[in-house]
Design a protein around this motif. Structure first.
Motif, PDB file in Angstrom:
ATOM      1  N   GLU A  13      19.578   8.661  31.157  1.00  0.00           N
ATOM      2  CA  GLU A  13      18.453   7.863  30.447  1.00  0.00           C
ATOM      3  C   GLU A  13      18.565   6.531  31.096  1.00  0.00           C
TER       4      GLU A  13
ATOM      5  N   LEU B 229      14.737   4.552  27.776  1.00  0.00           N
ATOM      6  CA  LEU B 229      14.790   4.472  26.328  1.00  0.00           C
ATOM      7  C   LEU B 229      16.098   3.667  25.832  1.00  0.00           C
TER       8      LEU B 229
ATOM      9  N   ARG C 131      12.835   9.809  19.342  1.00  0.00           N
ATOM     10  CA  ARG C 131      12.186  11.131  20.009  1.00  0.00           C
ATOM     11  C   ARG C 131      12.658  12.529  19.426  1.00  0.00           C
TER      12      ARG C 131
ATOM     13  N   GLU D 128      15.653   4.596  20.305  1.00  0.00           N
ATOM     14  CA  GLU D 128      14.326   5.404  20.662  1.00  0.00           C
ATOM     15  C   GLU D 128      14.551   6.739  21.135  1.00  0.00           C
TER      16      GLU D 128
END
Length: 327
Positions: free
Chosen positions: A54, A57, A65, A61
């Protein structure tokens, strides 16, 4: 020990769209000083090709999600949450209790008890299942919500001498009486001798832990009166291919029974391995209605988890159209 039956009613996985070749994962760690004792071929032999990373994010976050589709359904259907459990491998320390503040407000869960639990190595998923029986004994009418998030904060996070780890988040809804996945038996064990850091005991553990996996799988099936001929799949963690092939050999069953379809592309996404592989098994038709299956995990810190489930889909569509973050 309480071993009440319950259900996994819903689950969701967030996995980053970006997958990084393992050569880059290794190179980044070595440049930062990681004392690599093997090479890229070593990890490829164990089933790794790319790792989910990642880049944009935050951990919060990512968790949101993963949680969103499950939370939306709870709101839509009036499912009451009794407890929320959160696990992670990332170091968030002092602010972890506030990690969900905005999400709790968004879903009206400000009064729901939130428990950031200790990481139980790579078998945390089965620790959750083990503890769920106690929660449902206290309040069988309320659901338990499990949320995980793992985000690397340093190149060393993604590599060790055994596995390559990726980033992910997941949410799993557990309910006493309802759900597409009925859990019939759960076993969770810790090899406490590992924690004294004695070199000879550690060597002994790494040479024999395969037999501990074998034993916990046999005990789980035996508790329910099952044998391996009764189950369709063994959905397992993305530790590495060699482990599961060795365990299959010790059990004299086909390695094809061990299902870890996301290992080669995502790496070991610590707390989301089982829901991610289970999701893929449903999407690919590897599990069909009525099938019995095992889930199994092992942690190199000396933890072992195994559970027997049955896929009993309701009229509600049980397989999401896609994994979040995947094209």
């Amino acid at each position: 020990m309480i071993q009440g039956r319950f259900h996994m009613d819903d689950f969701s996985v967030y996995r980053p769209e970006l997958t990084v070749p393992i050569a880059d994962i290794i190179s980044n760690a070595v440049q930062c000083g990681y004392p690599l004792e093997t090479d890229e071929a070593y990890y490829r032999e164990r089933g790794y090709e790319t790792v989910a990373v990642e880049r944009h994010l935050s951990m919060e976050e990512m968790a949101e999600r993963a949680l969103e589709p499950v939370a939306e359904r709870c709101k839509r259907e009036g499912i009451e949450i009794g407890e929320i459990w959160f696990a992670h491998t990332s170091q968030v320390a002092w602010h972890e209790c506030n990690l969900f503040k905005t999400m709790l407000l968004r879903w009206g869960w400000e009064q729901v008890p939130l428990y950031p639990v200790e990481e139980h190595s790579c078998s945390t998923f089965h620790w959750f299942l083990h503890m769920a029986a106690y929660s449902f004994a206290r309040d069988p009418d309320k659901a338990v919500l499990v949320v995980t998030a793992d985000l690397g904060i340093h190149p060393f996070y993604y590599i060790n001498d055994f596995i390559l780890s990726g980033d992910s988040a997941s949410a799993c809804l557990l309910r006493r009486e309802y759900g597409d996945h009925r859990t019939l038996a759960v076993k969770y064990k810790t090899a406490g001798k590992v924690y004294d850091n004695n070199p000879s005991r550690l060597r002994h553990f790494h040479a024999t832990f395969y037999m501990s996996i074998r034993k916990i799988m046999q005990e789980t099936l035996s508790e329910a009166g099952f044998t391996f001929s009764d189950i369709r799949l063994v959905v397992c963690g993305n530790t590495n291919r060699q482990i599961w092939e060795t365990v299959a050999g010790s059990l004299r069953i086909s390695p094809d029974m061990f299902y870890y379809a996301t290992l080669n592309e995502a790496g070991h996404i610590t707390n989301a391995d089982i829901p991610s592989n289970l999701w893929r098994a449903l999407a690919d038709g590897a599990l069909l209605p009525g099938d019995y299956y095992l889930t199994v995990t092992v942690g190199m810190a000396g933890t072992f988890g195994c559970a027997l489930h049955q896929y009993v889909p309701t009229n509600r569509l049980g397989v999401p159209a896609k994994e979040e973050g995947k094209p």
